[in-house]
Design an enzyme around this catalytic site. Structure first.
Site, PDB file in Angstrom:
ATOM      1  N   ARG A 132       4.457   6.942  16.922  1.00 28.68           N
ATOM      2  CA  ARG A 132       5.201   5.814  17.468  1.00 28.68           C
ATOM      3  C   ARG A 132       4.581   4.493  17.030  1.00 28.68           C
ATOM      4  O   ARG A 132       3.357   4.345  16.973  1.00 28.68           O
ATOM      5  CB  ARG A 132       5.212   5.889  18.995  1.00 28.68           C
ATOM      6  N   HIS A 133       5.448   3.535  16.757  1.00 30.68           N
ATOM      7  CA  HIS A 133       4.983   2.181  16.448  1.00 30.68           C
ATOM      8  C   HIS A 133       4.333   1.568  17.680  1.00 30.68           C
ATOM      9  O   HIS A 133       4.905   1.594  18.773  1.00 30.68           O
ATOM     10  CB  HIS A 133       6.174   1.330  16.004  1.00 30.68           C
TER      11      HIS A 133
END
Length: 378
Positions: free
Chosen positions: A224-225
């Protein structure tokens, strides 16, 4: 002059944090909250920060309430509790499941005596099920709910979960309990009857992990960013040049450097995928500038940015004071500030009430009118 409607009466058997946070929000919107304490008082009365023996931690959670001391181990104490609950609209407790039943103060018993009662029980794992009897403190819930491992996955290089001092589970459960109580009171307007509200710290924390619960079911090809702090000369800033407009404003501020045409940063999706590389360039720009200057310049350029601040700075910020984020309360050691409820209402006076109860100060006023009156001979 006609009297206005009586305030909602809340009998609060809860201690420490989750329940008291819920009932303080009730007091903040005008409810009469009667805090039931053992003879030694809520343990939070002895928790720092302390000033002349008075806990501002306790005060934050219990401003605006009345304190009534009852020894629930005695028959007299239990009878006082029963009489008090018969006059109540709401009861809140956060004992381990089964404790209130042993005291004769469980939902079935009390709703039979007061059918309009909204009974809210807050616990670690809920009132039923195999985990219901497990002890539960917020740090344990953080661990068992997966929160700490999720946070660790966002911190490169960590080999163990970070220590914790922020009790998210308690506060979140308190907020959910407060909201559920309002819903139950509204339902009572239509049905004439109260209901049982069962709030679990584990459930509350799971509800916060919106992405993580989905990613656990549907693993993605890339991690995930996450948004990362940028080091400035004297502190840190958070910079979010996500949209094309934000990114263009940042490039203009930086003088349109060569890396601005890098294909890795050409779209919002590509910037997300290559965020760490992008932040290397932002940090090179910020390294010789004060964090406050970076924040000002980036905001002026239309780039979302915030400087990392200490809590004391936020409390002293004129914008915080203008908004009325903090309210003033007082106890035996004097006045201090606590957060107001995080909402404003056009027709309801939603704010922290100023007085913090001394232990047992409400016994006479609250209990004496409920005592059985002796028979008087004609």
């Amino acid at each position: 002059m006609a009297e206005g409607p009586k305030p909602i009466r809340v009998v609060d058997f809860s201690q420490v944090m989750a329940g008291p946070f819920c009932t303080r929000l009730m007091a903040d919107i005008g409810a009469e909250v009667i805090k039931i304490e053992p003879t030694e008082g809520d343990a939070m009365r002895r928790r720092p920060p302390l000033r002349d023996g008075h806990s501002s931690y306790f005060g934050t959670l219990n401003a605006g309430k009345r304190s009534v001391v009852l020894d629930l181990r005695t028959e007299a104490g239990r009878q006082d509790a029963l009489r008090l609950v018969e006059t109540a609209d709401v009861l809140v407790e956060n004992f381990r499941p089964g404790v209130m039943a042993r005291l004769g103060l469980d939902w079935d018993t009390l709703s039979a005596r007061n059918p309009r009662l909204v009974y809210c029980a807050i616990s670690g794992f809920g009132q039923t099920g195999t985990a219901a009897s497990r002890p539960a403190y917020a740090p344990m819930i953080h661990a068992t709910a997966g929160l700490d491992m999720a946070l660790m996955s966002y911190q490169p290089g960590l080999e163990r979960p970070a220590p914790t001092g922020m009790f998210y589970a308690d506060i979140l459960a308190g907020v959910y309990a407060w909201g559920a109580i309002q819903t139950a009171l509204l339902a009572r307007v239509h049905t004439g009857r109260g209901q049982m509200v069962d709030v679990a710290l584990l459930d509350s924390l799971m509800s916060m992990m919106v992405y993580e619960c989905q990613e656990a079911q549907f693993p993605q090809n890339r991690t995930r960013h996450v948004y990362t702090p940028v080091q400035a000369a004297d502190g840190f800033i958070m910079v979010v040049p996500l949209s094309d407009k934000n990114f263009g404003g940042m490039l203009s501020l930086f003088g349109h450097p060569d890396w601005g045409t890098d294909p890795r940063f050409a779209t919002a999706a590509r910037r997300e995928a290559n965020w760490e590389d992008l932040m290397v360039h932002v940090e090179a720009w910020a390294a010789d500038k004060p964090a406050e200057t970076c924040e000002r310049l980036l905001l002026e350029a239309g780039v979302p940015c915030a400087r990392y601040r200490e809590v004391a700075e936020v409390m002293a910020d004129p914008a915080t004071q203008e908004r009325g984020v903090m309210g003033t309360v007082r106890d035996g050691a004097g006045a201090f500030q606590v957060p107001n409820p995080p909402f404003r209402m056009s027709a309801t006076d939603a704010r922290v009430r100023p007085d913090i109860p001394e232990l047992g100060e409400g016994n006479a006023d609250v209990l004496e009118p409920l005592k059985p009156k002796p028979d008087v001979a004609p």
